[in-house]
Design a protein around this motif. Structure first.
Motif, PDB file in Angstrom:
ATOM      1  N   THR A  68       0.838  -1.204   0.000  1.00  0.00           N
ATOM      2  CA  THR A  68       0.000   0.000   0.000  1.00  0.00           C
ATOM      3  C   THR A  68       0.869   1.248   0.000  1.00  0.00           C
ATOM      4  O   THR A  68       0.614   2.203  -0.727  1.00  0.00           O
ATOM      5  CB  THR A  68      -0.905   0.018   1.244  1.00  0.00           C
ATOM      6  N   ALA A  72       2.510   2.857  -3.162  1.00  0.00           N
ATOM      7  CA  ALA A  72       1.787   3.824  -3.989  1.00  0.00           C
ATOM      8  C   ALA A  72       2.310   5.237  -3.773  1.00  0.00           C
ATOM      9  O   ALA A  72       2.266   6.064  -4.679  1.00  0.00           O
ATOM     10  CB  ALA A  72       0.300   3.765  -3.667  1.00  0.00           C
ATOM     11  N   GLY A 128      -3.050   1.090  -2.858  1.00  0.00           N
ATOM     12  CA  GLY A 128      -2.743   2.369  -2.216  1.00  0.00           C
ATOM     13  C   GLY A 128      -2.865   3.521  -3.202  1.00  0.00           C
ATOM     14  O   GLY A 128      -3.098   4.666  -2.827  1.00  0.00           O
ATOM     15  N   ILE A 168      -5.868   5.639  -2.970  1.00  0.00           N
ATOM     16  CA  ILE A 168      -5.819   6.634  -1.890  1.00  0.00           C
ATOM     17  C   ILE A 168      -4.973   7.832  -2.298  1.00  0.00           C
ATOM     18  O   ILE A 168      -5.391   8.983  -2.163  1.00  0.00           O
ATOM     19  CB  ILE A 168      -5.263   5.995  -0.601  1.00  0.00           C
ATOM     20  N   THR A 169      -3.765   7.557  -2.824  1.00  0.00           N
ATOM     21  CA  THR A 169      -2.886   8.681  -3.187  1.00  0.00           C
ATOM     22  C   THR A 169      -3.510   9.508  -4.303  1.00  0.00           C
ATOM     23  O   THR A 169      -3.420  10.737  -4.288  1.00  0.00           O
ATOM     24  CB  THR A 169      -1.494   8.182  -3.616  1.00  0.00           C
ATOM     25  N   PHE A 176      -5.882  11.803  -2.770  1.00  0.00           N
ATOM     26  CA  PHE A 176      -5.232  12.950  -2.145  1.00  0.00           C
ATOM     27  C   PHE A 176      -4.865  13.995  -3.190  1.00  0.00           C
ATOM     28  O   PHE A 176      -5.031  15.189  -2.980  1.00  0.00           O
ATOM     29  CB  PHE A 176      -3.972  12.513  -1.383  1.00  0.00           C
ATOM     30  N   HIS A 177      -4.357  13.528  -4.341  1.00  0.00           N
ATOM     31  CA  HIS A 177      -3.958  14.467  -5.391  1.00  0.00           C
ATOM     32  C   HIS A 177      -5.163  15.208  -5.958  1.00  0.00           C
ATOM     33  O   HIS A 177      -5.064  16.360  -6.366  1.00  0.00           O
ATOM     34  CB  HIS A 177      -3.216  13.734  -6.502  1.00  0.00           C
ATOM     35  N   THR A 204     -11.938  13.739  -0.792  1.00  0.00           N
ATOM     36  CA  THR A 204     -12.053  12.948   0.428  1.00  0.00           C
ATOM     37  C   THR A 204     -12.856  11.657   0.216  1.00  0.00           C
ATOM     38  O   THR A 204     -12.462  10.606   0.721  1.00  0.00           O
ATOM     39  CB  THR A 204     -12.664  13.792   1.559  1.00  0.00           C
ATOM     40  N   VAL A 226     -10.539   9.104  -1.182  1.00  0.00           N
ATOM     41  CA  VAL A 226      -9.536   8.690  -0.197  1.00  0.00           C
ATOM     42  C   VAL A 226     -10.148   7.683   0.771  1.00  0.00           C
ATOM     43  O   VAL A 226      -9.598   6.615   1.015  1.00  0.00           O
ATOM     44  CB  VAL A 226      -8.997   9.922   0.568  1.00  0.00           C
ATOM     45  N   VAL A 227     -11.332   8.020   1.291  1.00  0.00           N
ATOM     46  CA  VAL A 227     -11.965   7.139   2.271  1.00  0.00           C
ATOM     47  C   VAL A 227     -12.402   5.825   1.616  1.00  0.00           C
ATOM     48  O   VAL A 227     -12.207   4.743   2.189  1.00  0.00           O
ATOM     49  CB  VAL A 227     -13.158   7.848   2.949  1.00  0.00           C
ATOM     50  N   ALA A 280      -9.441   3.759   1.209  1.00  0.00           N
ATOM     51  CA  ALA A 280      -9.006   3.237   2.506  1.00  0.00           C
ATOM     52  C   ALA A 280      -9.869   2.058   2.939  1.00  0.00           C
ATOM     53  O   ALA A 280      -9.366   1.061   3.468  1.00  0.00           O
ATOM     54  CB  ALA A 280      -9.054   4.342   3.558  1.00  0.00           C
ATOM     55  N   VAL A 281     -11.181   2.164   2.691  1.00  0.00           N
ATOM     56  CA  VAL A 281     -12.081   1.064   3.051  1.00  0.00           C
ATOM     57  C   VAL A 281     -11.697  -0.188   2.273  1.00  0.00           C
ATOM     58  O   VAL A 281     -11.587  -1.284   2.842  1.00  0.00           O
ATOM     59  CB  VAL A 281     -13.556   1.454   2.769  1.00  0.00           C
ATOM     60  N   VAL A 320      -8.789  -0.959   0.911  1.00  0.00           N
ATOM     61  CA  VAL A 320      -7.502  -1.469   1.389  1.00  0.00           C
ATOM     62  C   VAL A 320      -7.668  -2.197   2.719  1.00  0.00           C
ATOM     63  O   VAL A 320      -7.149  -3.301   2.914  1.00  0.00           O
ATOM     64  CB  VAL A 320      -6.487  -0.318   1.532  1.00  0.00           C
ATOM     65  N   ALA A 321      -8.423  -1.572   3.634  1.00  0.00           N
ATOM     66  CA  ALA A 321      -8.597  -2.174   4.958  1.00  0.00           C
ATOM     67  C   ALA A 321      -9.306  -3.517   4.843  1.00  0.00           C
ATOM     68  O   ALA A 321      -8.886  -4.509   5.457  1.00  0.00           O
ATOM     69  CB  ALA A 321      -9.379  -1.224   5.862  1.00  0.00           C
ATOM     70  N   VAL A 346      -4.963  -3.177   9.670  1.00  0.00           N
ATOM     71  CA  VAL A 346      -5.231  -2.166   8.641  1.00  0.00           C
ATOM     72  C   VAL A 346      -3.937  -1.440   8.272  1.00  0.00           C
ATOM     73  O   VAL A 346      -3.227  -0.961   9.146  1.00  0.00           O
ATOM     74  CB  VAL A 346      -6.264  -1.146   9.166  1.00  0.00           C
ATOM     75  N   PRO A 347      -3.594  -1.367   6.980  1.00  0.00           N
ATOM     76  CA  PRO A 347      -2.368  -0.665   6.573  1.00  0.00           C
ATOM     77  C   PRO A 347      -2.403   0.810   6.980  1.00  0.00           C
ATOM     78  O   PRO A 347      -3.477   1.411   7.025  1.00  0.00           O
ATOM     79  CB  PRO A 347      -2.370  -0.800   5.056  1.00  0.00           C
ATOM     80  N   LEU A 398      -1.469   3.627   5.601  1.00  0.00           N
ATOM     81  CA  LEU A 398      -1.990   4.617   4.651  1.00  0.00           C
ATOM     82  C   LEU A 398      -3.518   4.620   4.701  1.00  0.00           C
ATOM     83  O   LEU A 398      -4.154   5.677   4.687  1.00  0.00           O
ATOM     84  CB  LEU A 398      -1.494   4.276   3.234  1.00  0.00           C
ATOM     85  N   ALA A 399      -4.104   3.432   4.802  1.00  0.00           N
ATOM     86  CA  ALA A 399      -5.553   3.318   4.886  1.00  0.00           C
ATOM     87  C   ALA A 399      -6.063   3.861   6.212  1.00  0.00           C
ATOM     88  O   ALA A 399      -7.088   4.532   6.265  1.00  0.00           O
ATOM     89  CB  ALA A 399      -5.985   1.872   4.717  1.00  0.00           C
ATOM     90  N   SER A 438      -6.110   7.526   6.175  1.00  0.00           N
ATOM     91  CA  SER A 438      -7.153   7.992   5.264  1.00  0.00           C
ATOM     92  C   SER A 438      -8.541   7.796   5.856  1.00  0.00           C
ATOM     93  O   SER A 438      -9.432   8.614   5.651  1.00  0.00           O
ATOM     94  CB  SER A 438      -7.051   7.239   3.940  1.00  0.00           C
ATOM     95  N   LEU A 439      -8.722   6.690   6.596  1.00  0.00           N
ATOM     96  CA  LEU A 439     -10.034   6.430   7.194  1.00  0.00           C
ATOM     97  C   LEU A 439     -10.369   7.479   8.252  1.00  0.00           C
ATOM     98  O   LEU A 439     -11.531   7.818   8.443  1.00  0.00           O
ATOM     99  CB  LEU A 439     -10.062   5.042   7.838  1.00  0.00           C
ATOM    100  N   LEU A 497      -9.450  10.497   8.117  1.00  0.00           N
ATOM    101  CA  LEU A 497      -9.436  11.820   7.478  1.00  0.00           C
ATOM    102  C   LEU A 497     -10.742  12.604   7.658  1.00  0.00           C
ATOM    103  O   LEU A 497     -10.707  13.780   8.016  1.00  0.00           O
ATOM    104  CB  LEU A 497      -9.086  11.668   5.998  1.00  0.00           C
ATOM    105  N   PRO A 498     -11.918  11.972   7.426  1.00  0.00           N
ATOM    106  CA  PRO A 498     -13.158  12.746   7.594  1.00  0.00           C
ATOM    107  C   PRO A 498     -13.369  13.199   9.034  1.00  0.00           C
ATOM    108  O   PRO A 498     -14.045  14.206   9.280  1.00  0.00           O
ATOM    109  CB  PRO A 498     -14.263  11.766   7.189  1.00  0.00           C
ATOM    110  N   ILE A 520       1.781  12.146   4.257  1.00  0.00           N
ATOM    111  CA  ILE A 520       0.675  12.201   3.289  1.00  0.00           C
ATOM    112  C   ILE A 520      -0.335  13.284   3.676  1.00  0.00           C
ATOM    113  O   ILE A 520      -0.962  13.885   2.818  1.00  0.00           O
ATOM    114  CB  ILE A 520      -0.002  10.812   3.154  1.00  0.00           C
TER     115      ILE A 520
END
Lengths: 225, 251
Positions: A164, A167, A175, A178-179, A182-183, A187, A190-191, A194-195, A197-198, B77-78, B80-81, B84-85, B87-88, B171
Motif C-alpha cells: 500500500t 503507492a 494504495g 488513496i494517493t 489525495f492528489h 475525500t 480517499v476514504v 481506505a475502506v 484497502v482495509a 489495517v495498513p 496509509l488506509a 485515510s479512514l 481523514l473525515p 501524506i
C-alpha cells in the motif's frame, strides 16, 4: 452520515472499478506484488533460517535483524531506493523494499520454531540413526511448522500493508487509489480507497488464519496462535 | 550561469552532504521536534487507553476476547488506509496522525500488559493477600511492578514502530522527518532524503535506549544480585526480553 454517502456513491460507481486505474486492476497489482515478494523472501529467508536453526547458530543474527528492521521506516527505504538508479526500472524499488522487510519475520519465526523443537526428540531421532537432512525434514521442520507458518502469515500481512505504501512512491497497487484521491483532493475517494484497502488486508489476514489451521499438521493444530 | 565549485555537494545532489546539514539546520531541527512530538503523544495516548483496557480485560474475563480481537483487527489495517479512514473525522491535522499511531500501539501494549500480569506468580499474589494487601494495593504495589518488564517490552516495540510509521504522516503534511523525505522525493533531493532517513533510525534507537534506561530504573530488583549470580536468571518466563516472534508495525 453526510460523510458516508459520497463514499458509498464512489464505491458503487462502476467506472471506478474498471479500467487502468480501476479497483480491479489495482487489486490484481496488489495481489501480484504481495505474492511475488512473499515467494522471493521465503526463498531467501527459509533456507537460511532452517540451516541456522538446525545448526543452532546465528540466533543473535536472527533476533538483531528483526530488531533493526523494526526501526527502519519502510517509507524512507522506498524513497531511498526510488532515488537510486534502480528507481528508473519500474517496480524494482518496491519489490526490493518489500522483500527486505518481509525477510525478518520469516527468518526469526522459522529460526525460533527450529530451536524450540524438543531436544529430547532430536536426540532420539539421532539415536535412531537419522542423518542431518533426515532430521531436518522428518523431525524439525514438521515440529517447527506452526511457527514457520506464523512467520509466513506475519510477512504476508506486512507485505499487503507495505505494498500500500508503495503507492506513495509511484508504485501500483490499491494504495494508488488513496494517493490519487489525495492528489484530486477528493475525500470520498480517499476514504473509499481506505475502506477497500482495509477490507483487503483483513480478508488476507483471515485467509491466512484459515489456511494456517487447515494445512497445519494435525498434532500441532492446537498450538497455533 | 557559472558552473558550481567542485566541492559543492548541494549542487551535485550528493547523497551525503555536510553543506545540507549547515544550511538547513533549522528545517531539520523543526522536523525532528515534530517527529518526537507526534511519536511521544501517540504512544502516551496509546498507553492511556491500553492500561485501563488491559485492567478491564483482566477484571472481567469476557472482555478479553473482544479487546484482543478488536485491537488485532485495527493492527491489520495498513497505515496509509488508517490515516485515510480517519481523514473525515480529524481532517488534515496532527491529531489524525497521533490517533492513528495510538491505535496501532494498542495491540502491542494490551497484549504485553496482559502477558505481564498473567506472569505474576500465584504465590506472590497470595503472599501479598496474606500480608493484608487489598485488591488495589496488590495491583499497584505487587502486580503492576512485576508486569513492568513485559509491558516495557511492548512499549519499546510500539515506540520504535511509531517512530518509523510517523513518516507516513507526510501524506497529510504531519510526518515530521517524513515530510522532508516526501519533499525530497518530489525534488530528487538526495541529501535531504538520506539525512532524514538516517535521523529517523537514530531517533528510534535513542527512544529504545531511553525506554531501556527507564525500565532499568523502575525495576531495581532485577539488577540486584546480577553481579553476585551472573548466570542465575533462567531463560523463559515473562521476562523483560523482547518477545522474539512479536513483529513491529510496518507499512
Amino acid at each position: 452520515m453526510n460523510t458516508l454517502s459520497p463514499v458509498w456513491s464512489w464505491l458503487t460507481t462502476a467506472a471506478n472499478w474498471s479500467g487502468e486505474n480501476g479497483v480491479w486492476h489495482r487489486l490484481a497489482q496488489h495481489l501480484f506484488l504481495t505474492f511475488t515478494c512473499l515467494a522471493l523472501s521465503a526463498l531467501i529467508a527459509l533456507p537460511v533460517a532452517l540451516t541456522l536453526g538446525h545448526l543452532g547458530r546465528g540466533g543473535a543474527l536472527a533476533v538483531n535483524l528483526a530488531n533493526i528492521g523494526r526501526a527502519v521506516p519502510t517509507f524512507a527505504v522506498l524513497v531511498l531506493l526510488l532515488l537510486t538508479p534502480l528507481g528508473r526500472h519500474g517496480q524494482w524499488p518496491t519489490v526490493i523494499a518489500l522483500v527486505l522487510f518481509a525477510i525478518p519475520p520469516l527468518l526469526t519465526n522459522a529460526y525460533v520454531g527450529m530451536r524450540e523443537v524438543d531436544q529430547d526428540v532430536v536426540r532420539a531421532a539421532r539415536g535412531m540413526g537419522m542423518t542431518g537432512t533426515q532430521l531436518v525434514w522428518r523431525v524439525e521442520v514438521p515440529l517447527a511448522f506452526p511457527l514457520i507458518l506464523t512467520g509466513v502469515r506475519i510477512a504476508a500481512v506486512q507485505l499487503v500493508a507495505t505494498a500500500t505504501l508503495a503507492a506513495l512512491v509511484g508504485g501500483g497497487g490499491l494504495g494508488r487509489i488513496i494517493t490519487a484521491g489525495f492528489h484530486l483532493a477528493s475525500t470520498p475517494q480517499v476514504v473509499a480507497g481506505a475502506v477497500i484497502v482495509a477490507v483487503f488486508a483483513l480478508l488476507m489476514e483471515a485467509a491466512f488464519e484459515l489456511g494456517q489451521r487447515w494445512c497445519a499438521p494435525p498434532w500441532a493444530r492446537r498450538r497455533i496462535r | 550561469m557559472t558552473a558550481p565549485p567542485p566541492d559543492d555537494c548541494l549542487a551535485h545532489n550528493d547523497w551525503i552532504c555536510g553543506g545540507y546539514l549547515t544550511t538547513r539546520r533549522q528545517i531539520l531541527l523543526d522536523a525532528v521536534a515534530q517527529h518526537i512530538q507526534l511519536t511521544v503523544l501517540s504512544v502516551a495516548l496509546g498507553l492511556a487507553i491500553a492500561v485501563p483496557l488491559a485492567l478491564l480485560a483482566r477484571r472481567w474475563r469476557w472482555m478479553l476476547g473482544p479487546v484482543l480481537g478488536i485491537t488485532t483487527v485495527i493492527y491489520t489495517v495498513p497505515s496509509l488506509a488508517m490515516f485515510s479512514l480517519l481523514l473525515p473525522v480529524y481532517g488534515l491535522s496532527a491529531t489524525l496522525v497521533v490517533v492513528g499511531l495510538a491505535l496501532y500501539s494498542l495491540t502491542l501494549l494490551v497484549r504485553n500488559l496482559l502477558a505481564g500480569l498473567d506472569g505474576v506468580p500465584a504465590e506472590t499474589k497470595e503472599a501479598a493477600r496474606g500480608m493484608g494487601y487489598g485488591p488495589m494495593r496488590q495491583l499497584l504495589a505487587v502486580e503492576l511492578p512485576l508486569a513492568l518488564p513485559a509491558a516495557m517490552a511492548g512499549l519499546r516495540i510500539a515506540t520504535v514502530s511509531a517512530v518509523a510509521l510517523t513518516t507516513v504522516g507526510a501524506i497529510v503534511g504531519y510526518g515530521g522527518l517524513g515530510n522532508l523525505i516526501y519533499a525530497g522525493m518530489n525534488s530528487f533531493f538526495k541529501a535531504q532524503v538520506l539525512t532524514a532517513s538516517v535521523l529517523c533510525v537514530l531517533l528510534a534507537v535513542v527512544f529504545d535506549l531511553l525506554l531501556l534506561g527507564v525500565e532499568r530504573l523502575l525495576t531495581p530488583w532485577r539488577r540486584a544480585g546480577r553481579t553476585a549470580r551472573p548466570r542465575a536468571r533462567k531463560a523463559g518466563g515473562a521476562g523483560g526480553r523482547r518477545p522474539l516472534t512479536a513483529s513491529g508495525r510496518r507499512g
